[in-house]
Each structure stands twice: as structure tokens, then as C-alpha cells.
Scaffold this active site. Structure first.
Site, short mmCIF file in Angstrom:
data_model
loop_
_atom_site.label_atom_id
_atom_site.label_comp_id
_atom_site.label_asym_id
_atom_site.label_seq_id
_atom_site.Cartn_x
_atom_site.Cartn_y
_atom_site.Cartn_z
N LYS A 119 91.09 -4.47 93.22
CA LYS A 119 91.94 -5.12 94.24
C LYS A 119 92.44 -6.56 93.98
O LYS A 119 91.67 -7.21 93.44
CB LYS A 119 91.10 -4.88 95.52
CG LYS A 119 91.56 -5.55 96.75
CD LYS A 119 90.57 -5.40 98.00
CE LYS A 119 90.97 -6.06 99.25
NZ LYS A 119 90.40 -5.82 100.43
N SER A 194 92.26 -3.49 104.11
CA SER A 194 93.13 -4.42 103.34
C SER A 194 93.33 -3.91 101.85
O SER A 194 94.00 -4.41 101.00
CB SER A 194 92.73 -5.90 103.36
OG SER A 194 91.45 -6.02 102.81
N SER A 218 87.88 -2.58 105.68
CA SER A 218 88.89 -2.50 104.64
C SER A 218 88.80 -1.63 103.41
O SER A 218 89.94 -1.54 102.35
CB SER A 218 88.94 -4.05 103.94
OG SER A 218 89.71 -4.90 105.22
#
Length: 548
Positions: A119, A194, A218
Site C-alpha cells: 500500500k 483505504s 481500510s
């Protein structure tokens, strides 16, 4: 005006350069994959991509599968998914050097030769961790985050960084630099956020293992929306050193690091690798708890609490059915299921989660956007954080009879004194102990809970910040929580959705009904939860659910 224009032009230039680098990354991936195909025309890429991670890693370790075959098979597939969904922000060129070095490794770790996606907000030396902010461009990390260092020591090869929403405080996946990431299963849907780039890439088969973070769902939103598995660990079970946060320093709602993969066994393998001596020596604030094989491989029947709704966000028909069917199958498999009564989720959401994250009235959150051009993905929170105190008080008072939830959110976003923050933290601790007491009174091992789904249409998460109640509860409690896809939306679910009203029948409830529509065939997951530090039990329960 001239100064503003010049500043905006400079920002646009930085964005254009970043987009060029992203484009160049894809060109490099294409060249690398093509070169490999030309030199190795007989390699069966499809059969490599079909191998589950435990089998793939075993073949890599025993040498029956060459490292570069696996690496370039995934580079090629990742490129395809990136073109379809816009999930990759950067190809890590040094991964090819690492691949060559890995061939000479004496010690072969658990993830030897496994390509891993990372990420955006997790530091990799020499690369930006932007969080979707233009100001964070061209500020490469000085060193790898601890989690990346451990992955590398275990032989894994981080090969791409993936997209996130601006600020990370959103469960969509869009920012002004890299744009909108789409769901690989239906391009008009969000992949969640996210860790949305991870969800899209792993869900589309372009990565066999991804690493993300979770402060309100997330990891769990992207996994559930893209039809894969993920686990949010207890906040301090894995190191967060070198992992950037959306709201820095807040302690009310625990953030966590965790893996995403196609199946539960892959998540277990990843945690086995991460919970090693390397992790404990690189970050001494992580408790030295190695992976507990005995708990994970136990076959003892479980005593499972469950609930179908939190009485705050009305579950979609598919969500309710997912829990009911899973409950029935677990009972048939010999487990005991006990109803668990959730109370006061509205209070938890407003008073612990919103107030906890924005205890300073949102001023530090607003500062993050200073000098940026877009404030889109966390719309409501940004707007409220900017509003003066008198306006918040007035709006809260006026809206209370008509839109009680809106009124509560505004009230929760007032600035707190230090004394009030301390008493809030104390209150959250008390709530956690009460929740555990209720859990122990029922003598539960684990809990089966709904997970928001199916995937919402693109743009809807920004309008539906209240719909995070099913996931965020377990960040406030700091319990390990994983998601497993269990069913697909049916025509009957879609038909029943016409009667969806919501518990508050406000604008949010009406919008959520619209956001769920048109999802026949999309995956729906359930959430599996255990007590703090019991990731292995959580995974064991997830495995039970997966095999039903």
C-alpha cells in the site's frame, strides 16, 4: 491571485510528473513481461497464477519452480489489472535486482521469491508515501518500514505500490494524483478503501499477497468489495514503524497493519512469516508473540457469538442472508452459535470513533490539506472540521429534530480539552472491558458479524461516511477482525432491496439503498472477530467459514 495561480501551476506540474512516472512504471512492467515471454515461450503462466500461496511458496523454496517464472508471471498479470482498474502507482524497479539476489540466498524464508504488493502509505526506501497528497510527492522514504524489512528478510519481493484515497480517511480509492481505482469485478463499483489499490490488485489476481492498513475498515472494505480475504490484527501485533497514518498521534481508534490474499491459508502464512524474531528485534514495542500453530490448527468445536445487525446501519438483504446462512452451516458443522446483543453502536460511532479521531475539532486533519487542490474523498469531515465552533453548535441544534445523525456528527467534532480527551480514552477502555465481560459471560471463542456489502458504486463512500459502523467498532475495541467472502448477491436480494428503509430513514439511509443497487453477482462477506492478541483463533475461525 497571481501567487495562487503560480502555486496551483506548480502543484499541477508535480501531479503531471507523478502521472508520467506512473505511466512509465507500466511501460517498464510491459517491457519486462514481454522480454520474459519472448525468452521463455514455454512457461505456463496461467498454471503459475492458479497456484495458491502456500503451494507456490513451497515450490519456490524447494526449487521446483524458478523464481523469475513466478515474478514475471505476476508482473504481467499485475500490469493487466492496473490497466483495467488503475490500482498501481509505481513499479519498484529494484525488485528485479532483488530477484537476482534472492537466487543466491542461503537461507530461504517462508516467503522466498513471493512477489508482494505494498500500500502507498507503507514506507519503501527511495519511494514516496503520498497518502494521495501532492505535498508528499518527491519526498522518498529514507528507509523501509519494519514490515517491509521483515518481508524482505523472509525472502518476499515487494514489486509494486498501490493506490489510496487522499488522506486515507475514506473507504473509496481516489486522489488527485493517481485518480480513481475501480473494482476488478465491476468497473462501476469502488474497490473499497483505504487499501483500495491492494483490494483491486489482489482481487483481480495481479498480486498473490498484499499488505495494507486499517483504521476503520481500510483492509476489510477492499477485501469484502473485491471478493478476497483480509485480517486486521490487534493494533500492536505488527509493527507500524514507517507506516503513515491518516490522523497522526490519535490513540482512541486503533490503526493496524495486515495482509490481503485470496484465501485464509495465505493470510496465515503471511502472519507466520511476519511474527518472527526479525519483527521483534527490529521493533521492540511489538510483543514477542510468535504465530501459535496449536491454536490455528485446532479442530475443537467453537462457541460463536453472532448478530445480524448493529441497529445503526441497516444490513442489505444480502448481508443479512450471508450471516444467517453462515450461522446455519457452522451449526451443521458442529459449532455452537449464541446470539450476541449489540447496544449503543450510535454512541460508540459518534462519541468514541468520530470524537476520538477528531478530538482537536479536526484542525490537524484540515492542516493536512493545506496547499492541496482537492478535498473530495473525505468531504463531510473536511467541511465540518473547517467550520467555526459557533456554526457547528448552531447546525447541531437546528438539525437535531430532523437529521439526528448529522447533529451527532457535528457535536462529536467539537474541540476537546486535554482533560476531556483523557476521560474519553478512559471511557473507551471501560467500554472495551464491558464488551469483553459480555463476551466472557456467554463463554464465547469468536464472533460472527455482518460486513458492509456488496461493493458500493464509485463516489458513494464519500457520501456515506456513517456506514462504517460494522468495521470501525473493532478498531475502537482493538480486536482482531477478518473478512471472508461467503456468497454472491442474488436477484431475490436485489428484489428485497426495494423495501430497504434504514433505521433512521434519513438522507444517508436513502443514499445507501441506492449505493447497493444493481449488484447481482457481486460478492458479500462476513466478518470474523476474536479477542485482542488472538489472531490465530480469528484465522482458524475464518478458515472454518471459508471451508463450509
Amino acid at each position: 491571485l497571481l501567487l495562487r495561480w503560480r502555486r496551483r501551476r506548480a502543484l499541477w506540474r508535480k501531479v503531471a510528473e507523478a502521472q508520467e512516472r506512473q505511466e512509465l512504471s507500466l511501460v517498464r512492467m510491459e517491457a519486462a513481461a514481454r522480454r520474459f515471454r519472448e525468452q521463455n515461450p514455454s512457461v505456463k503462466v496461467a498454471s503459475i497464477l492458479s497456484l495458491p500461496l502456500p503451494e507456490l511458496s513451497r515450490k519456490l523454496r524447494d526449487g521446483s519452480l524458478p523464481l523469475d517464472h513466478v515474478f514475471y508471471a505476476y508482473v504481467g498479470k499485475a500490469l493487466q489489472i492496473a490497466i483495467e482498474t488503475n490500482c498501481i502507482t509505481e513499479f519498484l524497479q529494484e525488485s528485479e535486482t532483488q530477484l537476482r539476489r534472492a537466487k543466491l540466498m542461503e537461507k530461504r524464508g517462508l516467503l522466498y521469491g513471493v512477489p508482494v504488493s505494498i500500500k502507498d502509505s507503507i514506507d519503501l526506501q527511495g519511494h514516496d508515501s503520498t497518502l494521495g497528497f501532492i505535498k508528499n510527492l518527491n519526498k522518498p522514504a529514507a528507509e523501509d518500514s519494519v514490515v517491509v524489512q521483515v518481508l524482505k528478510r523472509q525472502g518476499a519481493i515487494p514489486f509494486v505500490k498501490t493506490n489510496v484515497p487522499q488522506s486515507l480517511i475514506s473507504y473509496d480509492c481516489k486522489n488527485l494524483i493517481f485518480g480513481q481505482t475501480r473494482n476488478p469485478l465491476m468497473f462501476t463499483r469502488t474497490p473499497g478503501g483505504s487499501s483500495g489499490g491492494e483490494g483491486a490488485l489482489v482481487g483481480g489476481g495481479g498480486s498473490i499477497l498484499g499488505i495494507g492498513t486499517d483504521v476503520g475498515g481500510s483492509l476489510r472494505f477492499p477485501a469484502a468489495f473485491c471478493g478476497i480475504c483480509a485480517i486486521k490484527t490487534t493494533g500492536k501485533r505488527l509493527s507500524k514503524r514507517g507506516v503513515m497514518a491518516g490522523v497522526v498521534g490519535q490513540k482512541a481508534v486503533a490503526a493496524a497493519v495486515g495482509p490481503l490474499a485470496k484465501d485464509v491459508e495465505s493470510l496465515a502464512l503471511c502472519l507466520r512469516a511476519l511474527l518472527s524474531e526479525d519483527m521483534f528485534s527490529l521493533d521492540s514495542t511489538v510483543p514477542p508473540l510468535p504465530f501459535n500453530e496449536e491454536v490455528y490448527s485446532s479442530t475443537k468445536p467453537l462457541r460463536i457469538g453472532y448478530y445480524e445487525t448493529d441497529f445503526f446501519t441497516m444490513p442489505s438483504p444480502a448481508m443479512r442472508r450471508a450471516v444467517r446462512e453462515t450461522k446455519q452451516l457452522l451449526e451443521e458443522a458442529g459449532h455452537t452459535l449464541v446470539p450476541f446483543e449489540l447496544t449503543n453502536v450510535d454512541y460508540v460511532m459518534f462519541n468514541y470513533c468520530v470524537r476520538g479521531m477528531f478530538s482537536d475539532g479536526g484542525s490537524s486533519f484540515v492542516r493536512k490539506f493545506k496547499g492541496e487542490m482537492e478535498k473530495g474523498s473525505s468531504g463531510l469531515f473536511f467541511w465540518l472540521a473547517k467550520a467555526p465552533h459557533w456554526l457547528k453548535t448552531l447546525l447541531s441544534w437546528i438539525s437535531k429534530p430532523f437529521v439526528p445523525r448529522f447533529s451527532s456528527i457535528i457535536r462529536s467534532m467539537k474541540e476537546n480539552t486535554v482533560d476531556e480527551v483523557w476521560s474519553l480514552h478512559h471511557e473507551i477502555e471501560d467500554f472495551c472491558h464491558q464488551f469483553i465481560a459480555q463476551w466472557k459471560q456467554l463463554n464465547l471463542d469468536v464472533m460472527l458479524c455482518p460486513m458492509l456489502g456488496p461493493a458500493l458504486g464509485i463516489g458513494y463512500p464519500a457520501k456515506l461516511s456513517v456506514a462504517v459502523s460494522y468495521t470501525m467498532l473493532y478498531n475502537a475495541l482493538d480486536f482482531p477482525a477478518g473478512v471472508v467472502p461467503v456468497t454472491l448477491v442474488t436477484d431475490e436480494d436485489e428484489e428485497q432491496l426495494k423495501g430497504y428503509k434504514g433505521y433512521y430513514q434519513d438522507w444517508w439511509d436513502r443514499t445507501l439503498a441506492k449505493a447497493f443497487r444493481g449488484s447481482v453477482g457481486m460478492p458479500v462477506a462476513v466478518q470474523c472477530v476474536a479477542l485482542p492478541w488472538q489472531e490465530e483463533l480469528c484465522l482458524r475461525f475464518m478458515k472454518e467459514v471459508e471451508t463450509l
